[in-house]
Write an enzyme that holds these catalytic residues in place. Structure first.
Site, PDB file in Angstrom:
ATOM      1  N   LYS A  10       0.836  -1.198   0.000  1.00  0.00           N
ATOM      2  CA  LYS A  10       0.000   0.000   0.000  1.00  0.00           C
ATOM      3  C   LYS A  10       0.880   1.262   0.000  1.00  0.00           C
ATOM      4  O   LYS A  10       2.085   1.186   0.260  1.00  0.00           O
ATOM      5  CB  LYS A  10      -0.924  -0.015   1.208  1.00  0.00           C
ATOM      6  CG  LYS A  10      -1.970  -1.128   1.142  1.00  0.00           C
ATOM      7  CD  LYS A  10      -2.907  -1.050   2.318  1.00  0.00           C
ATOM      8  CE  LYS A  10      -4.017  -2.055   2.207  1.00  0.00           C
ATOM      9  NZ  LYS A  10      -4.943  -1.955   3.352  1.00  0.00           N
ATOM     10  N   ARG A 108       2.751  -6.537  10.070  1.00  0.00           N
ATOM     11  CA  ARG A 108       2.035  -5.383  10.633  1.00  0.00           C
ATOM     12  C   ARG A 108       2.363  -5.184  12.105  1.00  0.00           C
ATOM     13  O   ARG A 108       2.425  -4.049  12.579  1.00  0.00           O
ATOM     14  CB  ARG A 108       0.536  -5.558  10.439  1.00  0.00           C
ATOM     15  CG  ARG A 108       0.096  -5.388   8.990  1.00  0.00           C
ATOM     16  CD  ARG A 108      -1.394  -5.613   8.861  1.00  0.00           C
ATOM     17  NE  ARG A 108      -1.875  -5.420   7.507  1.00  0.00           N
ATOM     18  CZ  ARG A 108      -2.869  -6.121   6.983  1.00  0.00           C
ATOM     19  NH1 ARG A 108      -3.495  -7.044   7.696  1.00  0.00           N
ATOM     20  NH2 ARG A 108      -3.270  -5.885   5.757  1.00  0.00           N
ATOM     21  N   HIS A 131      -1.800  -5.329   1.660  1.00  0.00           N
ATOM     22  CA  HIS A 131      -3.034  -6.093   1.473  1.00  0.00           C
ATOM     23  C   HIS A 131      -2.617  -7.518   1.164  1.00  0.00           C
ATOM     24  O   HIS A 131      -1.619  -7.750   0.477  1.00  0.00           O
ATOM     25  CB  HIS A 131      -3.852  -5.531   0.310  1.00  0.00           C
ATOM     26  CG  HIS A 131      -4.942  -6.455  -0.117  1.00  0.00           C
ATOM     27  ND1 HIS A 131      -6.150  -6.525   0.536  1.00  0.00           N
ATOM     28  CD2 HIS A 131      -4.994  -7.378  -1.114  1.00  0.00           C
ATOM     29  CE1 HIS A 131      -6.900  -7.450  -0.040  1.00  0.00           C
ATOM     30  NE2 HIS A 131      -6.224  -7.975  -1.048  1.00  0.00           N
TER      31      HIS A 131
END
Length: 156
Positions: A10, A108, A131
């Site tokens: 992203k 993450r 993603h």
């Protein structure tokens, strides 16, 4: 047997210069990089990509993804791994959607610096770096959106 997964870097991953770091995490976790692309996001692309979420959450989410993604660069990456669980393994390595809730050891969890709470408060998308397709069906659909039809045929 080779199995495939799709991840998409992203805009926040690109802006924070984490693309190489993220790809190395997948390579260290026994994934191979099959194909790397680049897209400057159009409204049509992002609305198709998030179609199911927009149908579920409504116009406010549609406006959010247009504002947060259109005109920005994203990098789709086709990964492969031996076995039958590439998508599940890629999702496990990616971590929870909310970086604040993602486990240590996930991408993450280790690299994220945002939260859903902050994103909602500031009326923006959560900066969660990456993603990852969540099923074989979404992999097939997203592959056709982010790569040419010829490439999609090869990795279907």
């Amino acid at each position: 047997m080779k199995d495939y997964a799709l991840i998409i870097m992203k805009p926040d991953a690109l802006e924070r210069e984490l693309v190489d770091t993220i790809i190395q995490r997948f390579i260290q976790d026994s994934f191979k990089i099959e194909m790397v692309g680049y897209k400057c996001v159009t409204e049509d692309l992002i609305l198709n990509h998030y179609q199911e979420v927009i149908e579920k959450l409504g116009d406010w989410f549609k406006a959010l993804v247009i504002k947060d993604f259109v005109g920005k660069g994203m990098i789709p990456v086709i990964l492969s791994q031996e076995g039958n669980d590439a998508i599940a393994n890629a999702r496990a390595l990616t971590g929870a959607t909310d970086p604040a809730a993602a486990a240590h050891g996930t991408i993450r969890g280790d690299l994220g610096n945002d939260s859903m709470e902050a994103a909602n408060r500031e009326n923006r998308s959560c900066y969660n770096l990456i993603h990852c397709s969540d099923s074989s069906e979404s992999y097939q659909n997203e592959l056709k959106l982010w790569f040419s039809q010829d490439i999609a045929k090869v990795y279907s």
